[in-house]
Design a protein around this motif. Structure first.
Motif, PDB file in Angstrom:
ATOM      1  N   GLN A 155       0.731  -1.181   0.061  1.00 49.40           N
ATOM      2  CA  GLN A 155      -0.190   0.043  -0.103  1.00 49.40           C
ATOM      3  C   GLN A 155       0.834   1.388   0.111  1.00 49.40           C
ATOM      4  N   HIS A 190       1.075  -9.155   4.636  1.00 52.43           N
ATOM      5  CA  HIS A 190      -0.014  -8.434   4.544  1.00 52.43           C
ATOM      6  C   HIS A 190      -0.462  -8.462   3.026  1.00 52.43           C
ATOM      7  N   ASN A 210      -1.588 -10.554   8.714  1.00 52.94           N
ATOM      8  CA  ASN A 210      -2.704  -9.795   8.854  1.00 52.94           C
ATOM      9  C   ASN A 210      -4.182 -10.113   8.379  1.00 52.94           C
ATOM     10  N   GLU A 211      -4.977 -10.171   9.312  1.00 53.99           N
ATOM     11  CA  GLU A 211      -6.534 -10.405   8.883  1.00 53.99           C
ATOM     12  C   GLU A 211      -6.643 -11.403   7.873  1.00 53.99           C
ATOM     13  N   GLU A 238      -5.038  -2.454  14.289  1.00 51.65           N
ATOM     14  CA  GLU A 238      -5.332  -1.368  13.503  1.00 51.65           C
ATOM     15  C   GLU A 238      -6.655  -0.856  13.866  1.00 51.65           C
ATOM     16  N   TRP A 295      -4.630   3.259  11.616  1.00 50.63           N
ATOM     17  CA  TRP A 295      -4.514   2.833  10.469  1.00 50.63           C
ATOM     18  C   TRP A 295      -4.993   4.233   9.789  1.00 50.63           C
ATOM     19  N   GLU A 341      -5.728   1.886  -1.404  1.00 50.84           N
ATOM     20  CA  GLU A 341      -6.726   1.073  -0.722  1.00 50.84           C
ATOM     21  C   GLU A 341      -7.314  -0.138  -1.635  1.00 50.84           C
ATOM     22  N   TRP A 342      -7.247  -1.287  -1.369  1.00 47.60           N
ATOM     23  CA  TRP A 342      -7.344  -2.370  -2.087  1.00 47.60           C
ATOM     24  C   TRP A 342      -8.323  -2.500  -2.947  1.00 47.60           C
ATOM     25  N   TYR A 355      -7.215   7.179   4.268  1.00 48.27           N
ATOM     26  CA  TYR A 355      -7.282   6.655   5.811  1.00 48.27           C
ATOM     27  C   TYR A 355      -6.177   7.426   6.672  1.00 48.27           C
TER      28      TYR A 355
HETATM   29  C1  BG6 Z   1      -7.616  -3.431   6.766  1.00 57.91           C
HETATM   30  C2  BG6 Z   1      -6.309  -3.743   6.086  1.00 57.91           C
HETATM   31  O1  BG6 Z   1      -8.665  -4.481   6.454  1.00 57.91           O
HETATM   32  O2  BG6 Z   1      -8.326  -2.326   6.605  1.00 57.91           O
HETATM   33  C3  BG6 Z   1      -5.676  -2.555   5.718  1.00 57.91           C
HETATM   34  O3  BG6 Z   1      -5.377  -4.467   6.843  1.00 57.91           O
HETATM   35  C4  BG6 Z   1      -6.712  -1.880   4.862  1.00 57.91           C
HETATM   36  O4  BG6 Z   1      -4.501  -2.993   4.846  1.00 57.91           O
HETATM   37  C5  BG6 Z   1      -7.794  -1.272   5.828  1.00 57.91           C
HETATM   38  O5  BG6 Z   1      -6.155  -0.590   4.203  1.00 57.91           O
HETATM   39  C6  BG6 Z   1      -8.960  -0.579   5.264  1.00 57.91           C
HETATM   40  O6  BG6 Z   1      -9.657  -1.257   4.289  1.00 57.91           O
HETATM   41  P1  BG6 Z   1     -10.981  -0.949   3.502  1.00 57.91           P
HETATM   42  O7  BG6 Z   1     -11.595  -2.207   3.363  1.00 57.91           O
HETATM   43  O8  BG6 Z   1     -11.848   0.002   4.437  1.00 57.91           O
HETATM   44  O9  BG6 Z   1     -10.686  -0.276   2.256  1.00 57.91           O
END
Ligand code: BG6
Length: 474
Positions: free
Chosen positions: A30, A133, A177-178, A381, A424, A431-432, A440
């Motif tokens: 990221q 991650h 992570n998650e 986070e 976070w 963002e994914w 964020y």
């Molecule tokens: C967490 C991840 O799920 O949430 C992070 O560990 C991610 O990498 C963050 O950036 C925010 O995610 P989302 O889904 O709200 O964009």
């Protein structure tokens, strides 16, 4: 208040104790950029964003993102200005081991992470390192990725390299992570890389491998490294708080099923005294699995007794990622037509009227205390996204104030063992699912400027003040 006009705050008389730690987090894909620089191998996010340019909502990728790979000193200065006790970042597996295999060591990767770790330590900031991650080396994806049980061995070899290379300096390790998110969405719903849609099947196979990889890594640390390195190894699990819509038996059951199928899936095998998957999850999935010639073949794999014992207790702390709360009720009939994962948890959940339902975090901390015998919780986070990028980010300030207030209440009034809080994120970043639309960061990053300058937002100043005073700004 430290400003002449204030954001909303919840007044509290409590303060955080002097040993409570504050940090911020990022992850390699990221923020680093430099996706193909100095020997780095391709990972599944490089691959999916290049192969399917519209996979991410705004058509973006993290080839360059925040360019943190080139900005070690500048970013550590931001951390220093915040006054954080630690920085949680992740190591890009394919920057260190381009093929994923531990014989493919990339010297530039070693140099980069050593420089970052040293710069942090020189500035009195502890490195908290996430090993995985979500950016799986592409060659391991070609083996089928996490649903393939072979991956646990690759991961343990990678972890061993990390302990050997950095373990004299890094004292806090987070294996994964998650896992719920990358297993469910990577191999179930398909909305995260590698984008497999094998709902209710691939995700459970992924989770199974990940739990074993985590436990084997913990054992490796105990057997070969703990005595000399004296660090801690844990895992970061995510969950929302799932509040029952009513006191009806059905809604209470739906909320319980939901948290067990998200958090319990990974936490029960590691942190409960019984070990193994939660019984509610096991029973429901077994019941909903196919019966073939008189045998019920469950979609949820089984651990052997030895594996249950290996996984049980395999964490020095309970890493918790928590963002928000949802309300859950028993699933309406039409959901039975939908993917199996939803059927497996049998709950229909939606956002509460108060979007900033920080009280859910206190309930969640109490739930963890009761369910898993009050483990030390490392909140790894917690954060808030907006898409404005404004520097006067009152909504984010409200979020941190109200969530931290609930942490204080959980510690002071409920005796929950919370040891740290991680915001976070340090920076606006990739963002994914949403790309650069969703922000964020405590720091604004100008993605139109090739140098990616960072500017502290109001939330950065408020967070720094909370860390300095150990009190919520009111
Ligand atoms: C967490 C991840 O799920 O949430 C992070 O560990 C991610 O990498 C963050 O950036 C925010 O995610 P989302 O889904 O709200 O964009």
């Amino acid at each position: 208040a430290i400003f002449s006009f204030t954001c909303l705050v919840g007044a509290q008389n409590y303060r955080f104790s002097s040993d409570f730690k504050f940090g911020v987090a990022t992850s390699a894909y990221q923020v680093e950029g430099a996706w193909n620089v100095s020997g780095k191998g391709e990972n599944i996010w490089d691959w999916i964003t290049h192969t399917y340019p519209n996979y991410v909502l705004d058509g973006s990728n993290a080839d360059d993102t925040c360019l943190s790979y080139y900005k070690t000193k500048e970013d550590v200065q931001l951390l220093k200005d915040l006054g954080v006790n630690y920085y949680r970042f992740s190591i890009s597996w394919s920057r260190l081991l381009p093929t994923g295999h531990s014989y493919s060591l990339n010297e530039d990767g070693v140099r980069y992470y050593l420089e970052l770790i040293d710069e942090l330590l020189d500035n009195g900031i502890n490195p908290v390192v996430t090993m995985f991650h979500w950016d799986l080396p592409y060659p391991l994806h070609e083996l089928g990725g996490w649903p393939n049980p072979l991956l646990d061995d690759y991961f343990v070899q990678y972890a061993k390299k990390l302990f050997q290379l950095f373990g004299d300096k890094v004292k806090y390790w987070i294996t994964f992570n998650e896992p719920f998110v990358f297993c469910h969405h990577g191999y179930g719903s398909g909305v995260l890389a590698p984008g497999y849609v094998q709902d209710g099947i691939g995700s459970y196979l992924c989770g199974h491998t990940v739990l074993l990889a985590h436990a084997k890594t913990f054992k490796l640390y105990n057997d070969d490294f703990r005595r000399d390195q004296q660090g801690q190894v844990g895992i970061s699990l995510d969950t929302l708080w799932y509040e029952p819509a009513s006191n009806s038996r059905e809604d209470l059951q739906a909320a319980t099923n939901k948290i067990q199928s998200v958090l319990g899936w990974f936490a029960h095998p590691i942190f409960s005294t019984a070990g193994d998957y939660p019984s509610t999850m096991r029973e429901r999935i077994d019941k909903l699995s196919l019966e073939v010639e008189g045998y019920r073949r469950s979609r949820l794999p089984r651990f052997s007794t030895e594996e249950i014992d290996l996984i049980k207790g395999s964490s020095d702390f309970f890493g918790l990622n928590h963002y928000r709360t949802e309300i859950c009720q028993t699933a309406p009939e039409f959901l039975y037509e939908s993917p199996s994962y939803l059927k497996d948890s049998d709950a229909f959940c939606y956002s509460p009227p108060d979007p900033n339902a920080a009280w859910g975090l206190r309930k969640l901390l109490n739930w963890i205390k009761t369910e898993y015998n009050n483990p030390p919780v490392f909140i790894s986070e917690s954060g808030f996204a907006d898409n404005t990028g404004t520097l006067n980010d009152c909504d984010r300030v409200d979020y941190f104030n109200s969530y931290l207030e609930q942490v204080l209440l959980a510690i002071e009034e409920d005796n929950c063992r919370v040891i740290s809080y991680t915001a976070w994120s340090l920076l606006d970043n990739f963002e994914w699912s949403l790309g650069y639309q969703s922000k964020y960061g405590l720091h604004y990053v100008d993605f139109d400027d090739p140098d990616r300058p960072r500017i502290p937002k109001r939330s950065a100043k408020v967070y720094a003040n909370i860390i300095r005073t150990k009190a919520i700004d009111s």
